[in-house]
Enzyme design. Sequence first.
Site, PDB file in Angstrom:
ATOM      1  N   ASP A   1      56.348  41.945 -27.113  1.00  0.00           N
ATOM      2  CA  ASP A   1      56.948  41.641 -28.410  1.00  0.00           C
ATOM      3  C   ASP A   1      58.466  41.672 -28.280  1.00  0.00           C
ATOM      4  O   ASP A   1      59.007  41.803 -27.181  1.00  0.00           O
ATOM      5  CB  ASP A   1      56.444  42.600 -29.493  1.00  0.00           C
ATOM      6  CG  ASP A   1      56.908  44.030 -29.286  1.00  0.00           C
ATOM      7  OD1 ASP A   1      57.258  44.382 -28.143  1.00  0.00           O
ATOM      8  OD2 ASP A   1      56.929  44.797 -30.264  1.00  0.00           O
TER       9      ASP A   1
ATOM     10  N   ASP B   1      58.031  46.930 -26.476  1.00  0.00           N
ATOM     11  CA  ASP B   1      57.330  48.215 -26.449  1.00  0.00           C
ATOM     12  C   ASP B   1      55.839  48.052 -26.725  1.00  0.00           C
ATOM     13  O   ASP B   1      55.103  49.033 -26.785  1.00  0.00           O
ATOM     14  CB  ASP B   1      57.958  49.219 -27.414  1.00  0.00           C
ATOM     15  CG  ASP B   1      57.811  48.832 -28.880  1.00  0.00           C
ATOM     16  OD1 ASP B   1      57.381  47.684 -29.161  1.00  0.00           O
ATOM     17  OD2 ASP B   1      58.146  49.666 -29.744  1.00  0.00           O
TER      18      ASP B   1
ATOM     19  N   SER C   1      61.410  44.850 -33.716  1.00  0.00           N
ATOM     20  CA  SER C   1      60.174  44.743 -32.941  1.00  0.00           C
ATOM     21  C   SER C   1      59.564  43.345 -33.031  1.00  0.00           C
ATOM     22  O   SER C   1      60.165  42.375 -32.602  1.00  0.00           O
ATOM     23  CB  SER C   1      59.203  45.826 -33.421  1.00  0.00           C
ATOM     24  OG  SER C   1      58.084  45.927 -32.601  1.00  0.00           O
TER      25      SER C   1
ATOM     26  N   ASP D   1      60.890  43.710 -28.757  1.00  0.00           N
ATOM     27  CA  ASP D   1      61.595  44.797 -28.072  1.00  0.00           C
ATOM     28  C   ASP D   1      60.798  45.360 -26.910  1.00  0.00           C
ATOM     29  O   ASP D   1      61.167  46.381 -26.332  1.00  0.00           O
ATOM     30  CB  ASP D   1      61.980  45.912 -29.053  1.00  0.00           C
ATOM     31  CG  ASP D   1      60.786  46.655 -29.623  1.00  0.00           C
ATOM     32  OD1 ASP D   1      59.687  46.063 -29.668  1.00  0.00           O
ATOM     33  OD2 ASP D   1      60.951  47.812 -30.053  1.00  0.00           O
TER      34      ASP D   1
END
Length: 452
Positions: free
Chosen positions: A246, A250, A105, A248
Amino acid sequence: MTQPTRRLFGTDGIRGKANQAPMDAATALRLGQAAGQYFNRGTHRHRVVIGKDTRLSGYMLEPALTAGFIGAGMDVVIVGPMPTPAIALLTRSLRADLGVMVSASHNPFEDNGIKLFGPDGLKLSDAQEAEIEALMAGDLSASQVAPARLGRASRLEDAPGRYIEAAKQSFPRRLTLEGLRVVVDCAHGAAYRVAPTVLWELGAEVVSIGVAPDGFNINQGVGSTAPGQLAALVRERRADIGIALDGDADRLVLVDEAGTIIDGDQILALIAGSWQGEGRLRGGAVVATVMSNMGLERHLRGLGLGLLRTAVGDRYVGERMRDAGCNLGGEQSGHVIMADFATTGDGLIAALQVLSVLVQEGKPASEVCRRFTPLPQRLVNVRFAGASPLKDDVVQREIAAFEERLGERGRILIRASGTEPLIRVMAEAEDEALVTETVETLAATIRARIAA
């Protein structure tokens, strides 16, 4: 019957330093074998979807997981760098038994992580993760199928296109982004191709940063945890709004035309008000975590809506949303879950919901995106090693003393991070000086007890 305990899995999958247990190839192989054994049930051809972000270590973990799943008799569909919500979407779309996202992340490139999604596109429950972890700790020979039953690996070349179309479908067809200049920061991460493409296809003039991953620069001075460069560029290019994802993709942080940061609480307030006005908000409430500002709670109350709080972690937000019949929830950090469009946090789709309101109201982002005045809130992270200092009697007495001082004027939240060896010390109240004193004193006490 006692539930197995979780030691590897935290609040958002397994995390760690790359090439060190548990983020090494050996552990990833065993995870593939164990998860393969767990999901390899029934007579159908079993399938798992594997995606990743742009970290160098993804090239180590992805093949190790693939080997484990193939040895357990599961076919593997590899999609390469893709946002976490895209993996959840593709898991459902491909009727797969399991989805896997290799990502840490917002963490730096040295870290990595593995998140698991069930066939419904939802993150696995604590109980499911505990069962898989128990299998990993045992004899995995039972997971190894005969040579004729080995799985196969293939690459899904049109995976980005599928997600791009799904994201665009979340934006009202009657609207366009024409006339808007949008700066998007993809953190050199998983959305570096898809996010600028979606915004451009919807008509925006797109200025992109954080779109040149090299395996090492993910989240490095860019992205939702470092929006300073984005804010400067928004002002320089006189853009209407800035979007920071960010690693990833999400989670989401926005920047208005003046360069002011707009956090997840403000985004939740905006979407909640918009959806309520259109009769689309379900459950009469928004779900958020214990970290969300009391100002958001007061704002929603003024709209006749409730705020349901959960533990930190978008997985817990999602679970509470389903239990309460809500279709909107999220975190102050920028995870926004919109059950009408996705099963997990989706930074890009959340940004599109904000952009739709921006277009319809025809006002600057500084007006549209600031829905309430937050109470002064401060968060300090204290790093530790070994046992958690929160059990210390001195720390507990100091916490109790400040809770008594704050009373109903504010609140204290002190917790261990689920992804890093950190104690997070947060306080909020109407009195900013008291907030600062509370956080600094408690953080100093915790540091002193760690050093004792």
